[in-house]
Design an enzyme around this catalytic site. Sequence first.
Site, mmCIF file in Angstrom:
data_model
loop_
_atom_site.group_PDB
_atom_site.id
_atom_site.type_symbol
_atom_site.label_atom_id
_atom_site.label_comp_id
_atom_site.label_asym_id
_atom_site.label_seq_id
_atom_site.Cartn_x
_atom_site.Cartn_y
_atom_site.Cartn_z
ATOM 1 N N LYS A 59 2.816 0.931 5.221
ATOM 2 C CA LYS A 59 1.530 0.698 5.736
ATOM 3 C C LYS A 59 1.286 -0.637 6.072
ATOM 4 O O LYS A 59 0.494 -0.919 7.047
ATOM 5 C CB LYS A 59 0.675 1.306 4.616
ATOM 6 C CG LYS A 59 -0.637 1.388 5.143
ATOM 7 C CD LYS A 59 -1.619 2.394 4.117
ATOM 8 C CE LYS A 59 -1.098 2.181 2.797
ATOM 9 N NZ LYS A 59 -2.058 0.991 2.157
ATOM 10 N N ARG A 138 -9.662 4.623 -0.597
ATOM 11 C CA ARG A 138 -8.827 5.177 -1.494
ATOM 12 C C ARG A 138 -9.178 6.476 -2.134
ATOM 13 O O ARG A 138 -8.300 7.162 -2.752
ATOM 14 C CB ARG A 138 -8.138 4.312 -2.551
ATOM 15 C CG ARG A 138 -6.885 3.466 -2.259
ATOM 16 C CD ARG A 138 -6.566 2.641 -3.461
ATOM 17 N NE ARG A 138 -5.284 2.038 -3.606
ATOM 18 C CZ ARG A 138 -4.461 1.059 -2.841
ATOM 19 N NH1 ARG A 138 -5.509 0.180 -2.258
ATOM 20 N NH2 ARG A 138 -3.608 0.621 -3.045
ATOM 21 N N ARG A 177 10.883 -4.394 -2.945
ATOM 22 C CA ARG A 177 10.113 -5.336 -2.169
ATOM 23 C C ARG A 177 9.710 -6.830 -3.005
ATOM 24 O O ARG A 177 9.679 -6.769 -3.938
ATOM 25 C CB ARG A 177 8.492 -4.583 -2.143
ATOM 26 C CG ARG A 177 7.865 -5.330 -1.193
ATOM 27 C CD ARG A 177 6.951 -4.177 -0.783
ATOM 28 N NE ARG A 177 5.645 -3.967 -1.778
ATOM 29 C CZ ARG A 177 4.613 -3.338 -1.285
ATOM 30 N NH1 ARG A 177 4.349 -2.720 -0.168
ATOM 31 N NH2 ARG A 177 3.685 -2.948 -2.249
ATOM 32 N N ARG A 210 5.927 -8.315 -6.877
ATOM 33 C CA ARG A 210 4.361 -8.232 -7.428
ATOM 34 C C ARG A 210 4.361 -7.389 -8.790
ATOM 35 O O ARG A 210 5.180 -6.468 -8.898
ATOM 36 C CB ARG A 210 3.861 -7.436 -6.100
ATOM 37 C CG ARG A 210 3.216 -8.327 -5.418
ATOM 38 C CD ARG A 210 2.698 -7.518 -4.240
ATOM 39 N NE ARG A 210 1.937 -6.299 -4.678
ATOM 40 C CZ ARG A 210 1.449 -5.489 -3.440
ATOM 41 N NH1 ARG A 210 1.492 -5.888 -2.080
ATOM 42 N NH2 ARG A 210 0.860 -4.295 -3.615
ATOM 43 N N ARG A 221 0.747 4.019 -10.253
ATOM 44 C CA ARG A 221 -0.027 3.925 -9.032
ATOM 45 C C ARG A 221 0.325 5.104 -8.325
ATOM 46 O O ARG A 221 -0.652 5.699 -7.677
ATOM 47 C CB ARG A 221 0.574 2.972 -8.099
ATOM 48 C CG ARG A 221 0.135 1.480 -8.291
ATOM 49 C CD ARG A 221 0.862 0.285 -7.840
ATOM 50 N NE ARG A 221 0.619 0.011 -6.366
ATOM 51 C CZ ARG A 221 1.540 -0.859 -5.747
ATOM 52 N NH1 ARG A 221 2.586 -1.105 -6.128
ATOM 53 N NH2 ARG A 221 1.117 -1.003 -4.584
HETATM 54 P P1 AMP Z 1 -2.612 -2.678 -2.217
HETATM 55 O O1 AMP Z 1 -2.081 -3.925 -1.893
HETATM 56 O O2 AMP Z 1 -3.521 -1.945 -1.511
HETATM 57 O O3 AMP Z 1 -1.597 -1.685 -2.830
HETATM 58 O O4 AMP Z 1 -3.322 -2.804 -3.546
HETATM 59 C C1 AMP Z 1 -3.173 -3.373 -4.935
HETATM 60 C C2 AMP Z 1 -3.960 -3.122 -6.014
HETATM 61 O O5 AMP Z 1 -5.391 -3.449 -5.804
HETATM 62 C C3 AMP Z 1 -4.164 -1.506 -6.238
HETATM 63 O O6 AMP Z 1 -3.163 -0.905 -7.006
HETATM 64 C C4 AMP Z 1 -5.182 -1.211 -6.788
HETATM 65 O O7 AMP Z 1 -5.277 -1.894 -8.404
HETATM 66 C C5 AMP Z 1 -6.129 -2.411 -6.155
HETATM 67 N N1 AMP Z 1 -7.020 -1.738 -5.118
HETATM 68 C C6 AMP Z 1 -7.000 -2.371 -3.685
HETATM 69 N N2 AMP Z 1 -7.667 -1.432 -2.875
HETATM 70 C C7 AMP Z 1 -8.274 -0.709 -3.732
HETATM 71 C C8 AMP Z 1 -9.310 0.385 -3.484
HETATM 72 N N3 AMP Z 1 -9.690 0.570 -2.291
HETATM 73 N N4 AMP Z 1 -9.637 1.145 -4.761
HETATM 74 C C9 AMP Z 1 -9.157 0.806 -5.863
HETATM 75 N N5 AMP Z 1 -8.141 -0.061 -5.949
HETATM 76 C C10 AMP Z 1 -7.750 -0.701 -5.050
#
Ligand code: AMP
Length: 265
Positions: A59, A138, A177, A210, A221
């Site tokens: 994504k 989300r 990754r 990461r 996750r």
């Molecule tokens: P991402 O880069 O979008 O995978 O986000 C990394 C981490 O940030 C996620 O695993 C969550 O811990 C937190 N996070 C990012 N966006 C959200 C969201 N909309 N709701 C809840 N947690 C979020």
Amino acid sequence: MEILRGFQFELLCCAAKMTSTKPDRTAWFKGGTASCQETLASGAHAYRMVLLGAPGVGKGTQAELISERLGPCQLSTGDVFRAAKTLDPSERTPALSAALEYMKRGELVPDETVIGIVRERPNCLRCPAGFLLDGFPRTVQQAEALAKMLGDLGVNLDAVLSYDLPIDQIVSRLSGRRTCGGCKAVYHVATKPPKVVDVCDQCGGKLILREDDRPEAIRVRMEAYAKSTAPLAEYYRQRGLLISIAANGSPEEIYRRTAVALAAR
Ligand code: AMP
């Protein structure tokens, strides 16, 4: 009609050759009254979209391609949290510090915290160049809050792009990754390796796995995704906004599918 769609599709693909710049994301990272210099070529459509998909479906890569080629700024809530990580703890708001603890464990940050962070960035939601929300919403509660924020700003969503991929392929993508600790560029040990192992091609920074891409965090996750995020697709389907896109193949193939789907709307 078909001819018109073919023409629209060529335009969406050609945009790549005409504009291949990264939009300015100052307002997204700083929030509040911060603004940036985003403009759109005259006559171009300002896309306002949400991207959905489990972690690892690619994504983020599609967000970058769409953003560079069609102009909307990529608004990733995960990027806001990762940027907060590099700040001195005294510079973080209590909400951001709390959010980082959830993120470290691979858990979702509570809805009110994430909604508050997006609400503090109205300039991004009303940006004349459009926006591409990546990682937000989300949960259905976040989607409802977003609908309210957009309604208050008089802004409509064009589409919600949902990238779909089987789970075994997702796990293989995520554990390979690597992200640059400096400029945040994303690589993959098998499909998009850097020229020098563990060194960023763009800034020479060190590439890292990461914390939330480690196997233990991936499992958490994926569970969180299945429980909270999957119902979002249904929420947007019912509102006639959902476009499902198969996320297998190369980033270019997936982008072409995206462009075809957008041209067909
Ligand atoms: P991402 O880069 O979008 O995978 O986000 C990394 C981490 O940030 C996620 O695993 C969550 O811990 C937190 N996070 C990012 N966006 C959200 C969201 N909309 N709701 C809840 N947690 C979020």
